[in-house]
Design an enzyme around this catalytic site. Structure first.
Site, short mmCIF file in Angstrom:
data_model
loop_
_atom_site.label_atom_id
_atom_site.label_comp_id
_atom_site.label_asym_id
_atom_site.label_seq_id
_atom_site.Cartn_x
_atom_site.Cartn_y
_atom_site.Cartn_z
CD GLU A 279 27.64 -6.74 -61.54
OE1 GLU A 279 26.61 -7.19 -61.02
OE2 GLU A 279 28.45 -6.04 -60.91
CD GLU B 109 25.25 -3.00 -58.70
OE1 GLU B 109 24.94 -3.28 -57.53
OE2 GLU B 109 24.77 -3.58 -59.68
#
Ligand code: GAL
Ligand code: ZN
Length: 672
Positions: free
Chosen positions: A306, A151
């Protein structure tokens, strides 16, 4: 490099380094992964301190051992580079790797996702470990993909980053005079004498030169992407030819993902919708639009890296996913063109900040849990529809979403500093198209428009260089263009266009925007249909927030304002141009307007998703296709069982019971 899987992926982030002293637990995990129908796990995302406990001492045996065991079970591995969180020794020895914030304060060691993207030391240390990982695992048959860091996001204002920023600006503007001109620095006497004087924006310094703020955002995006490229370069040096991904985030404002996506082979993203906060279908549209954005970044299949099997522990309220939602959310990723649905995480950590975050295997550790059963059900469904892997989503509709324009628009002080409601506006158009079962791509201003029949560009504040010409060509060749208020206002350094707006398209749209009224939160106006209008619109809709006052320059008014001193002024207009049509929606209308308006436009143009009959409320229809067939994917986000409208042609049911109707959170996949 192509990323191809024969199966749809199912699995998630797995952190065995947290359990190395519990071999029995690791063994049990393998059994449970198999039972849940998991075919992939992501390893190593935050493992740096276990992989290199001291500078230059590498311990990879534990990782190899686990990869081998997974391989024996037929479970693949997505292997991460560990740069998302650095070890303490690294920060202590080389403080330059620690980020400096916009007030010029350097961070202490802690947390994660907080390294300087410019620091040569951090780049070197990352390159060393990436190379070693590539040498050791880059050809392991279990490993299918590199997960670069985690991320990416955030910014650093350290001296190294300042220098890199100045260099970047110099390459862009060549001379300081040109920069001054493009940034309009004579305003408040902020003229620069040389590139060396330039500092990144800061709350204790400069924030009022909008072009500086914008270029800083572009630079942060560029520098982060450059860091990603350096990480990948090291993997290549280590001899690995495997494709790469980075896990992106929900409409993340900090990085231009269209640019970043060019550096990786396949897009993946992390999705954490707050289900049950509003009507479930509305959350599904919001999440669906983000799936479509992720797919559109490369116009290729992507996947869900995710998602939480149940409640997260970081949202304001940790709501359990109600029965069926985990399944439905995973299937939505596939419906929108995904190659897999993965979770964060496989086994719940025992301590620290995520100990209460939902996981496939919780602290209890058994298979007899509600969540584990849902994961198993999802795994078996993914297996049944696995022939969808590799099929594409084709869209007749494009929705414009451009990072540069959004950055500039949200920074500029203008008609509504209290909130422009940009994303809501986008979602209203998206929802309108999706209620018709139409697939939607999201494109930025650099995107190719040739395959689309409709382009909707709500609040397209900035026209980046040449965009108006691209739109002109699109309409001339028969495209339907839908523009709105607050469009074509500034150029790509946020300088206002002179001579009338929407810049360069006043003749295509047949209007000129004269003034724009910001409305108080409690204020409303209305859009009233003109009698006998060409769409047959017959309802009045309310509008809020922003009302554009336009004059007709050849266009026809289809709706007009109902109130205020501009009652009777055009509020919806249409103009014929070339073989196409250009619409202008002057105000932020309530969401039922877009539903009706877009339905009528699409019907007139003969654009449909190909099913016969009405699409019930709450039913989402998406299509994927390959050389053999078109797959119609139905998901019911409503609370009642609904009948599904069928496509024409010879139909084979791949998943679901279509005759009895589709139950809430249910899935049906038809092959035509
Ligand atoms: C993601 C992150 C994961 C984990 C997860 C929790 O944003 O990539 O490492 O923290 O959130 O929801
Ligand atoms: Zn820095």
């Amino acid at each position: 490099m192509e990323f191809k899987t024969k199966k749809l992926l199912h699995g998630g982030d797995y952190n065995p380094e947290q359990w190395l002293d519990c071999p029995d637990i690791l063994e049990k995990d393998l059994d449970m992964l198999t039972e849940a129908g998991c075919n992939v796990v992501t390893l190593g995302v935050f493992s740096w301190s276990t992989l290199e406990p001291e500078e230059g001492r590498f311990c990879f045996d534990w990782l190899e051992n686990i990869i081998n065991k997974l391989y024996e079970r037929g479970i693949s591995v997505i292997l991460a580079t560990p740069s998302g969180a650095r070890p303490k020794w690294l920060a202590d020895k080389y403080p330059e790797v620690l980020r400096v914030d916009s007030e010029r304060k350097r961070a202490l060691f802690g947390f994660r996702h907080n390294h300087c993207y410019t620091s040569p030391v951090y780049r070197e240390k990352t390159a060393i470990i990436n190379r070693k990982l590539a040498e050791r695992f880059g050809n392991h048959p279990a490993v299918i993909l590199w997960h670069i860091s985690n991320e990416y996001g955030g910014e650093c204002h350290c001296p190294l980053c300042q220098d890199a920023f100045r260099k970047w600006l110099k390459e862009r503007y060549h001379t300081i005079e040109e920069l001054n001109k493009r940034w309009c620095t004579t305003f408040w006497s902020h003229t620069y004498n040389s590139f060396d004087q330039i500092e990144s924006p800061s709350p204790i310094g400069e924030t009022q030169l909008h072009a500086l703020n914008l270029d800083w955002k572009r630079f942060v995006s560029y520098q982060t992407t450059d860091f990603i490229k350096a990480e990948i370069h090291a993997l290549r040096e280590g001899g690995s030819k495997l494709p790469t991904t980075a896990n992106l985030m929900y409409y993340f404002n900090g990085l231009n993902y269209f640019e970043l996506a060019k550096a990786i082979d396949v897009v993946s993203w992390d999705t954490y919708p707050t289900w049950h906060k509003q009507e479930v279908i509305e959350t599904a549209y919001d999440n669906g639009m983000c799936h479509d954005l992720m797919r559109s970044l490369k116009r290729k299949p992507f996947f869900q890296m995710e998602s939480c099997p149940t409640s997260t522990n970081w949202q304001g309220i940790s709501k359990l996913k109600k029965p069926g939602v985990l399944f439905a959310q995973s299937m939505q990723a596939i419906a929108h063109g995904g190659e897999g649905a993965l979770y964060f995480q496989i086994r719940q950590s025992r301590g620290a900040s995520e100990k209460f975050h939902g996981a496939v295997i919780d602290h209890y550790g058994g298979t007899d849990t509600r969540v584990f059963r849902e994961v198993c059900h999802t795994g078996s469904a993914l297996d049944k529809i696995s022939e969808l892997a590799g099929s594409n989503v084709k869209s007749a509709v494009a929705l414009l979403y451009d990072w540069d324009s959004q950055w500039a628009m949200e920074d500029s002080q203008g008609p509504r500093n209290k909130g422009l409601h940009y994303k809501e506006a986008l979602l209203k158009y998206y929802r309108g198209f999706r209620k018709l079962g139409l697939n939607v791509d999201l494109v930025d201003m650099t995107g190719d428009l040739t395959d689309y029949k409709i382009l909707a560009a709500p609040m397209c504040y900035m026209f980046r260089n040449g965009f108006e010409e691209k739109v002109r060509k699109f309409v001339k060749n028969g495209g339907i263009f839908v523009a709105t208020y607050w469009s074509g206002i500034v150029d790509d350094t946020d300088r206002c266009f002179l001579g009338g707006v929407p810049h360069g398209l006043m003749d295509v749209l047949g209007i000129r925007s004269m003034e724009i009224d910001g409305l108080y939160d409690w204020e409303k106006n209305s859009l009233i249909p003109v009698s006998d209008n060409l769409l047959g619109l017959d309802r009045t809709y309310t509008c809020k927030y922003l009302c554009d006052l336009v004059e007709l320059r050849g266009a026809e008014a289809v709706m007009t304002y109902g109130d205020d001193f501009y009652a009777g002024y055009p509020a919806l207009t249409v103009n014929a141009y070339g073989d196409g049509q250009a619409w202008y929606v002057a105000a932020d209308a309530e969401k039922e307007f877009q539903v009706e308006f877009l339905r009528r436009i699409a019907e007139k143009a003969g654009i449909s998703c190909g099913v016969e009959g009405e699409i019930p409320e709450g039913l989402e229809i998406t299509t994927r296709e390959n050389s053999e067939a078109t797959y119609y994917i139905y998901q019911n986000w409503g609370s009642q069982t609904v009948e599904i409208p069928l496509p024409k042609g010879e139909i084979q049911t791949l998943y679901g019971e279509t005759e009895k109707g589709l139950e809430p959170y249910g899935l049906a996949v038809l092959k035509v």
